[in-house]
Scaffold this motif. Sequence first.
Motif, PDB file in Angstrom:
ATOM      1  N   TYR A 308       0.980  -1.188   0.155  1.00 22.00           N
ATOM      2  CA  TYR A 308       0.147   0.105   0.060  1.00 22.00           C
ATOM      3  C   TYR A 308       0.713   1.222  -0.136  1.00 22.00           C
ATOM      4  CZ  TYR A 308      -3.566  -3.358   1.674  1.00 22.00           C
ATOM      5  OH  TYR A 308      -4.610  -4.327   1.652  1.00 22.00           O
ATOM      6  N   ILE A 309       0.166   2.232  -0.532  1.00 20.83           N
ATOM      7  CA  ILE A 309       0.766   3.729  -0.421  1.00 20.83           C
ATOM      8  C   ILE A 309      -0.198   4.399   0.408  1.00 20.83           C
ATOM      9  CG2 ILE A 309       1.317   5.973  -1.748  1.00 20.83           C
ATOM     10  CD1 ILE A 309       1.557   4.175  -4.335  1.00 20.83           C
ATOM     11  N   ILE A 310       0.419   5.068   1.601  1.00 24.16           N
ATOM     12  CA  ILE A 310      -0.307   5.771   2.534  1.00 24.16           C
ATOM     13  C   ILE A 310      -0.076   7.166   2.168  1.00 24.16           C
ATOM     14  CG2 ILE A 310      -0.915   6.109   4.816  1.00 24.16           C
ATOM     15  CD1 ILE A 310      -0.467   3.299   3.732  1.00 24.16           C
ATOM     16  N   VAL A 311      -1.392   7.909   1.865  1.00 25.89           N
ATOM     17  CA  VAL A 311      -1.601   9.235   1.518  1.00 25.89           C
ATOM     18  C   VAL A 311      -2.156   9.725   2.686  1.00 25.89           C
ATOM     19  CG1 VAL A 311      -2.544  10.945  -0.250  1.00 25.89           C
ATOM     20  CG2 VAL A 311      -2.244   8.626  -0.896  1.00 25.89           C
ATOM     21  N   PRO A 312      -1.284  10.876   3.213  1.00 27.88           N
ATOM     22  CA  PRO A 312      -1.770  11.807   4.266  1.00 27.88           C
ATOM     23  C   PRO A 312      -2.614  13.024   3.847  1.00 27.88           C
ATOM     24  CG  PRO A 312       0.690  12.155   3.943  1.00 27.88           C
ATOM     25  CD  PRO A 312       0.175  11.060   3.041  1.00 27.88           C
ATOM     26  N   GLU A 313      -3.494  13.540   4.581  1.00 25.42           N
ATOM     27  CA  GLU A 313      -4.387  14.698   4.182  1.00 25.42           C
ATOM     28  C   GLU A 313      -4.336  15.499   5.535  1.00 25.42           C
ATOM     29  OE1 GLU A 313      -8.705  16.104   2.732  1.00 25.42           O
ATOM     30  OE2 GLU A 313      -8.148  13.901   2.425  1.00 25.42           O
ATOM     31  N   MET A 314      -3.197  16.328   5.780  1.00 27.23           N
ATOM     32  CA  MET A 314      -3.440  17.369   6.949  1.00 27.23           C
ATOM     33  C   MET A 314      -4.419  18.420   6.767  1.00 27.23           C
ATOM     34  SD  MET A 314       0.586  17.726   8.128  1.00 27.23           S
ATOM     35  CE  MET A 314       1.192  18.380   6.637  1.00 27.23           C
ATOM     36  N   PRO A 315      -4.644  18.879   7.774  1.00 27.53           N
ATOM     37  CA  PRO A 315      -5.355  20.315   7.728  1.00 27.53           C
ATOM     38  C   PRO A 315      -4.467  21.471   7.394  1.00 27.53           C
ATOM     39  CG  PRO A 315      -5.224  19.535   9.745  1.00 27.53           C
ATOM     40  CD  PRO A 315      -4.633  18.317   8.870  1.00 27.53           C
ATOM     41  N   LEU A 316      -3.209  21.299   7.525  1.00 26.69           N
ATOM     42  CA  LEU A 316      -2.231  22.335   7.060  1.00 26.69           C
ATOM     43  C   LEU A 316      -2.435  22.365   5.311  1.00 26.69           C
ATOM     44  CD1 LEU A 316      -0.265  24.526   7.792  1.00 26.69           C
ATOM     45  CD2 LEU A 316       1.633  22.983   7.618  1.00 26.69           C
ATOM     46  N   ARG A 317      -3.013  23.230   4.659  1.00 26.96           N
ATOM     47  CA  ARG A 317      -3.469  22.899   3.396  1.00 26.96           C
ATOM     48  C   ARG A 317      -2.673  23.978   2.410  1.00 26.96           C
ATOM     49  NH1 ARG A 317      -7.440  19.121   2.642  1.00 26.96           N
ATOM     50  NH2 ARG A 317      -8.264  18.331   4.651  1.00 26.96           N
ATOM     51  N   HIS A 345      -5.205   8.178   4.200  1.00 28.25           N
ATOM     52  CA  HIS A 345      -5.827   7.181   2.974  1.00 28.25           C
ATOM     53  C   HIS A 345      -4.841   5.998   2.667  1.00 28.25           C
ATOM     54  CE1 HIS A 345      -8.557  10.440   2.499  1.00 28.25           C
ATOM     55  NE2 HIS A 345      -7.550  11.315   2.235  1.00 28.25           N
ATOM     56  N   VAL A 346      -5.456   5.001   2.353  1.00 31.18           N
ATOM     57  CA  VAL A 346      -4.537   3.718   1.860  1.00 31.18           C
ATOM     58  C   VAL A 346      -5.060   3.323   0.592  1.00 31.18           C
ATOM     59  CG1 VAL A 346      -3.987   1.338   2.508  1.00 31.18           C
ATOM     60  CG2 VAL A 346      -4.521   2.977   4.406  1.00 31.18           C
ATOM     61  N   MET A 347      -3.964   3.560  -0.292  1.00 32.26           N
ATOM     62  CA  MET A 347      -4.030   3.157  -1.885  1.00 32.26           C
ATOM     63  C   MET A 347      -3.330   1.727  -2.158  1.00 32.26           C
ATOM     64  SD  MET A 347      -2.914   5.319  -5.072  1.00 32.26           S
ATOM     65  CE  MET A 347      -4.051   6.792  -4.755  1.00 32.26           C
ATOM     66  N   ALA A 350      -1.229  -2.190  -6.432  1.00 33.97           N
ATOM     67  CA  ALA A 350      -1.291  -2.971  -7.497  1.00 33.97           C
ATOM     68  C   ALA A 350      -2.206  -2.341  -8.514  1.00 33.97           C
ATOM     69  CB  ALA A 350      -1.234  -4.435  -7.326  1.00 33.97           C
ATOM     70  N   SER A 351      -3.438  -1.923  -7.795  1.00 28.97           N
ATOM     71  CA  SER A 351      -4.804  -1.518  -8.395  1.00 28.97           C
ATOM     72  C   SER A 351      -5.005  -0.014  -8.590  1.00 28.97           C
ATOM     73  CB  SER A 351      -5.924  -2.290  -7.993  1.00 28.97           C
ATOM     74  OG  SER A 351      -6.183  -1.854  -6.664  1.00 28.97           O
ATOM     75  N   GLY A 352      -4.393   0.689  -7.659  1.00 31.94           N
ATOM     76  CA  GLY A 352      -4.504   2.032  -7.397  1.00 31.94           C
ATOM     77  C   GLY A 352      -5.909   2.509  -6.817  1.00 31.94           C
ATOM     78  N   ASN A 353      -6.555   1.457  -6.225  1.00 31.64           N
ATOM     79  CA  ASN A 353      -7.864   1.618  -5.771  1.00 31.64           C
ATOM     80  C   ASN A 353      -7.292   1.893  -4.133  1.00 31.64           C
ATOM     81  OD1 ASN A 353      -9.164   0.710  -7.738  1.00 31.64           O
ATOM     82  ND2 ASN A 353      -9.328  -1.525  -6.958  1.00 31.64           N
ATOM     83  N   VAL A 354      -8.397   3.096  -3.707  1.00 23.48           N
ATOM     84  CA  VAL A 354      -8.120   3.493  -2.229  1.00 23.48           C
ATOM     85  C   VAL A 354      -9.016   2.410  -1.445  1.00 23.48           C
ATOM     86  CG1 VAL A 354      -8.819   5.358  -0.678  1.00 23.48           C
ATOM     87  CG2 VAL A 354      -7.874   5.766  -3.115  1.00 23.48           C
ATOM     88  N   VAL A 355      -8.458   1.787  -0.679  1.00 20.47           N
ATOM     89  CA  VAL A 355      -9.136   0.865   0.136  1.00 20.47           C
ATOM     90  C   VAL A 355      -9.703   1.216   1.493  1.00 20.47           C
ATOM     91  CG1 VAL A 355      -7.824  -1.270  -1.114  1.00 20.47           C
ATOM     92  CG2 VAL A 355      -6.978  -0.300   0.883  1.00 20.47           C
TER      93      VAL A 355
END
Length: 564
Positions: A308-317, A345-347, A350-355
């Motif tokens: 998996y690729i872990i995508v962080p989404e901080m409120p520091l935008r 978020h966890v992507m 292999a598929s690129g789907n966000v799981v």
Amino acid sequence: MASITFSGATGNFSFLPTAAVSENSNNIKGGFNSLKKNLNNTIKKHNGRNLVSTNVASPPLPVIAHPPPKEESGDGYDGSHVAWTSVRQERWEGELLVQGEIPLWLKGTYLRNGPGLWHVGGYNFRHLFDGYAMLAKLHFHDGRLTAGHRQIESEAYTAAMKNQKLCFREFSEVPKPANFLSYIGELANLFSGASLTDNANTGVVKLGDGRVVCLTETQKGSIVIDPTTLDTLGKFEYSDTLGGLIHSAHPIVTDTEFLTLLPDLINPGYLAVRMKPGTNERKVIGRDDCSRGPAPGWVHSFPVTEHYIIVPEMPLRYCAGNLLKAEPTPLYKFEWHPDSKAFMHVMCKASGNVVASVEVPLYITFHFISAYEDTDEDGRVTAVIADCCEHNADTTILDKLKIQNLRSYTGKDVLPDAQVGRFKIPLDGSPYGKLEAALDPNEHGGGMDMCSINPAYLGKKYRYAYACGAQRPCNFPNTLTKIDLVEKKAKNWYDEGAVPSEPLFVARPGSTEEDDGVVISMISEKNGDGYALLLDGSTFEEIARAKFPYGLPYGLHGCWVPSK
């Protein structure tokens, strides 16, 4: 010709520059005999402790003119600590005297990138992240050490030196327009990316095909260098059509792939992309849309697991409005949006789907340490664990990194608290994740940043991390720290008044234990000196150090290039 002198606890050592001892054979013989005599005397004085002495340094090289003194520039500059002063020369190289013993198995080059020049003409930059990039190296061979540094010849640096003024937009700096029309033109160049800096002052990575690239957050700031000479070879030109202006400053790089995130500022989200060794073409793995907020969160770094690729989404935008302003705002090119909440978020690679997309407590981090997949008794993946250097959702950390704040330290404890933040991201469909301290922050002084692990454990369950912690009072991380995530303990190395750079772990070839190796750091001392430091990865005890001919400013991130 002037000699180069080292001063320290073991005595003073003066050596003629290489150019001087090569004038004729008599000079060579005399220089060698003098060197041999110094070495013998030194060993006697040091009661037999193993020292390796080698000829030091190259002839004089270009010196960088320093800015006006404090009363003329009015910016608080006093040069009190070499960590926050501009480097004295554009480039230097030479062999160093080693105190202690370098393991013979350590063969290769440690490269460290970072801002080395915080002024142009008579103007002093305002933030740690603004400085023009300087690459430093430590080359280990047969128990000996060759060091060097060189300014990276980016377009931004070259133009500044030629014109003696700022010519591109840096982290907090904007070129001063001559008139309103030039300001309008500069804004047009901002939208096209032409005015953004290519000052690659953040990281340095070795690609799987052997190329070494220096990076910053602008995509144009990807520059290929020669790891032996430190020469700037040219731009790393991406051959795809993905476009965009920025990317994560810290890609995930292995021998088989290059992974990074591209924030989308128009339709808020992130593209995860992959690049194979030997190519310059990035291919899209998948896209993750932002859960909330007007723009994607700052994504300086991110972690991965095996799958998996872990995508962080901080409120520091990111904030386009702040990018357009001629003077920096309190949060520079970002805005704090706590109402937009924070997510992880966890992507699937292999598929690129966000799981999984889960809400987590508010957080701020520059640097993720690593991540791994948590399994149940039957071996099924139930969650992802992701660790980072987390600053307790305190946005003041950016302000603390102003150069004036770093230079004007008065002994008061002003470093914001930080922890090893551990995210637990469930994969069972739950909308919420957890964020907790992986160990008591008091173990590392409540300071935590600039981390590395044994690269063999990337994406896997791991036990040890190496980072910079704090011994209070301080205004910046000032210890080297070994974190044990199983025993929940830390070992700390500290040298009073010193500022260590990021510790880099190099595993011993053939090792089976996670911490069997050495930890490398470069140390800036308060008295203006500096040295390279080697610690045992297991005991965290010093095994060797080597003094530089003059102190180097603080650096950011590094990589290891093994010898063939």
